[in-house]
Write a protein that holds these residues in place. Structure first.
Motif, short mmCIF file in Angstrom:
data_model
loop_
_atom_site.label_atom_id
_atom_site.label_comp_id
_atom_site.label_asym_id
_atom_site.label_seq_id
_atom_site.Cartn_x
_atom_site.Cartn_y
_atom_site.Cartn_z
N LEU A 27 0.82 -1.03 0.03
CA LEU A 27 -0.06 -0.14 -0.07
C LEU A 27 0.88 1.28 0.06
CD1 LEU A 27 -2.65 1.17 0.06
CD2 LEU A 27 -3.09 1.11 2.51
N ARG A 28 2.02 1.36 0.82
CA ARG A 28 2.84 2.63 0.73
C ARG A 28 3.16 3.09 -0.56
NH1 ARG A 28 4.24 4.25 6.01
NH2 ARG A 28 3.91 2.45 7.52
N ASP A 53 -4.83 -7.11 8.33
CA ASP A 53 -3.49 -6.94 8.53
C ASP A 53 -3.20 -5.56 9.07
OD1 ASP A 53 -3.66 -5.74 6.52
OD2 ASP A 53 -2.38 -6.67 5.20
N GLY A 54 -1.88 -5.12 8.76
CA GLY A 54 -1.44 -3.72 9.11
C GLY A 54 -2.03 -2.53 8.33
N THR A 55 -3.13 -2.90 7.36
CA THR A 55 -3.59 -1.67 6.23
C THR A 55 -3.96 -0.53 6.84
OG1 THR A 55 -3.92 -3.43 4.57
CG2 THR A 55 -5.10 -1.39 4.37
N VAL A 56 -4.97 -0.86 7.98
CA VAL A 56 -5.76 0.30 8.76
C VAL A 56 -4.68 1.20 9.51
CG1 VAL A 56 -7.45 0.96 10.48
CG2 VAL A 56 -7.79 -0.99 8.52
N ALA A 57 -3.72 0.58 9.91
CA ALA A 57 -2.61 1.55 10.45
C ALA A 57 -1.91 2.28 9.72
CB ALA A 57 -1.51 0.58 11.43
N ILE A 58 -1.72 2.02 8.43
CA ILE A 58 -0.92 2.61 7.42
C ILE A 58 -1.98 3.81 7.06
CG2 ILE A 58 -0.22 2.75 4.93
CD1 ILE A 58 0.85 -0.17 5.55
N GLU A 63 -3.63 9.85 6.90
CA GLU A 63 -4.86 10.21 7.12
C GLU A 63 -4.99 11.69 6.67
OE1 GLU A 63 -9.02 9.81 9.73
OE2 GLU A 63 -6.99 9.77 10.81
N PRO A 64 -4.22 12.66 7.39
CA PRO A 64 -3.91 13.84 6.95
C PRO A 64 -3.86 14.22 5.32
CG PRO A 64 -2.46 13.58 8.87
CD PRO A 64 -2.85 12.10 8.20
N HIS A 65 -3.37 13.24 4.69
CA HIS A 65 -3.14 13.31 3.22
C HIS A 65 -4.38 12.77 2.36
CE1 HIS A 65 0.90 14.65 4.42
NE2 HIS A 65 1.08 13.50 5.07
N ALA A 67 -8.43 12.35 1.21
CA ALA A 67 -9.58 13.17 1.61
C ALA A 67 -10.62 12.39 2.11
CB ALA A 67 -10.07 13.63 0.01
N TYR A 68 -10.62 11.06 2.06
CA TYR A 68 -11.43 10.06 2.60
C TYR A 68 -11.03 8.73 2.58
CZ TYR A 68 -15.73 7.16 3.27
OH TYR A 68 -16.36 6.23 3.74
N TRP A 69 -11.29 8.02 3.58
CA TRP A 69 -10.91 6.44 3.77
C TRP A 69 -11.82 5.93 4.63
CZ3 TRP A 69 -9.40 3.62 7.52
CH2 TRP A 69 -9.09 3.94 9.06
N SER A 70 -12.16 4.40 4.19
CA SER A 70 -12.93 3.64 5.24
C SER A 70 -12.48 2.24 4.87
CB SER A 70 -14.17 3.62 4.47
OG SER A 70 -14.37 2.96 3.13
N SER A 71 -12.73 1.63 6.31
CA SER A 71 -12.42 0.04 6.12
C SER A 71 -13.58 -0.61 6.47
CB SER A 71 -11.20 0.00 7.14
OG SER A 71 -10.81 -1.31 7.22
N GLU A 72 -14.14 -1.36 5.69
CA GLU A 72 -15.47 -2.21 6.09
C GLU A 72 -15.60 -3.28 5.15
OE1 GLU A 72 -18.58 0.51 5.92
OE2 GLU A 72 -18.70 0.61 3.71
#
Length: 275
Positions: A27-28, A53-58, A63-65, A67-72
């Motif tokens: 992802l990075r 896994d660690g995706t949500v932590a990334i 997050e400051p960069h 516009a929107y993200w979600s995990s579901e």
């Protein structure tokens, strides 16, 4: 005649959407390729399918960069794409999956095309395949051949938001070839495609499992039957032609006949692939 200069004050907002599921190792690179674009007017959206896994932590880190993200949990790739498109506010929408990445000036080049010609609906280009840190082959986009097969590299595609409004969103009935069905639908609606002769996106070449490529082939055939009506490209004979063609290519790869494979990709394949 020289092209007209681009007025930076009129540059379109581009919404870039990344979908991901358990992609902490990939992802990075994808996120950084979007954040490091030379183009400034970017809205970045990430849709995670409920990673364990660690995706949500990334995502929280970036997050400051965003516009929107979600995990579901979602209903698959098409559903994730649709969630992102529904959130997008940009005039132009690009889809880049976790693990793929853009060239630094991709959005700059794409925006210039859309800005200069308001009749353009879809911009695409060349995809660079990699094996680890080594460049493999380039795959061009040839929209004219979409009726024949998947001839447009989806990671390089950028679509006007209003074109999605006309065509509808991704179909949940397709699990493997949803991108092909969407692009073919756009083309049948009369959307204008422009293919740039330059690399816009990159992708790791892991190879495709037999189960996956056969399922994708079946779905592309189903999409042609649904959208093209009575056509040679919807016949069972054409399906078996594509099946045999893929079998030959896989056999060449298994045998390690690299020189023959290069000749096949460059001279025989409808969509050319070359070093």
């Amino acid at each position: 005649m020289p092209s007209q200069p681009v007025n930076k004050l009129e540059r379109p907002l581009i919404s870039v959407i990344t979908i991901v599921l358990n992609g902490e190792n990939e992802l990075r690179q994808t996120i950084n390729s979007v954040l490091q674009q030379t183009y400034e007017r970017v809205e970045y959206i990430v849709i995670d399918g409920g990673s364990a896994d660690g995706t949500v932590a990334i995502l929280k880190e970036y997050e400051p960069h965003l516009a929107y993200w979600s995990s579901e949990k979602d209903k698959g790739i098409s559903d994730a794409f649709n969630k992102g498109i529904a959130r997008a506010k940009g005039e132009i929408v690009g889809l880049i999956n976790a693990g793929d990445w853009y060239e630094p000036d991709t959005l700059e080049q794409v925006a210039a095309v859309f800005q200069r010609d308001k009749s353009v609906d879809v911009v695409c280009g060349t995809l660079q395949f990699w094996k680890g840190k080594c460049r493999e082959y380039l795959c061009t986009s040839v929209p004219q051949l979409l009726e024949c097969e998947m001839s447009v590299t989806h990671p390089t595609c950028f679509v006007r938001k209003e074109s999605y409004s006309r065509a509808g969103l991704f179909s949940l009935d397709y699990k493997m070839a949803m991108d092909y069905e969407m692009l073919l639908r756009l083309k049948k609606l009369g959307c204008r495609f422009v293919s740039l002769n330059c690399v816009l996106a990159n992708m790791q070449h892991y190879g495709v499992s037999e189960e996956n490529w056969q399922a994708a082939l079946h779905e592309t055939h189903r999409a042609r039957k649904a959208l093209l009506g009575s056509s040679f490209y919807t016949t069972i004979w054409y399906y078996w032609f594509l099946y045999l063609k893929r079998r030959i290519r896989l056999l060449l790869e298994e045998l390690g006949w690299e020189r023959v494979l290069r000749f096949y990709r460059k001279r025989i394949a409808l969509v050319k692939k070359f070093k």
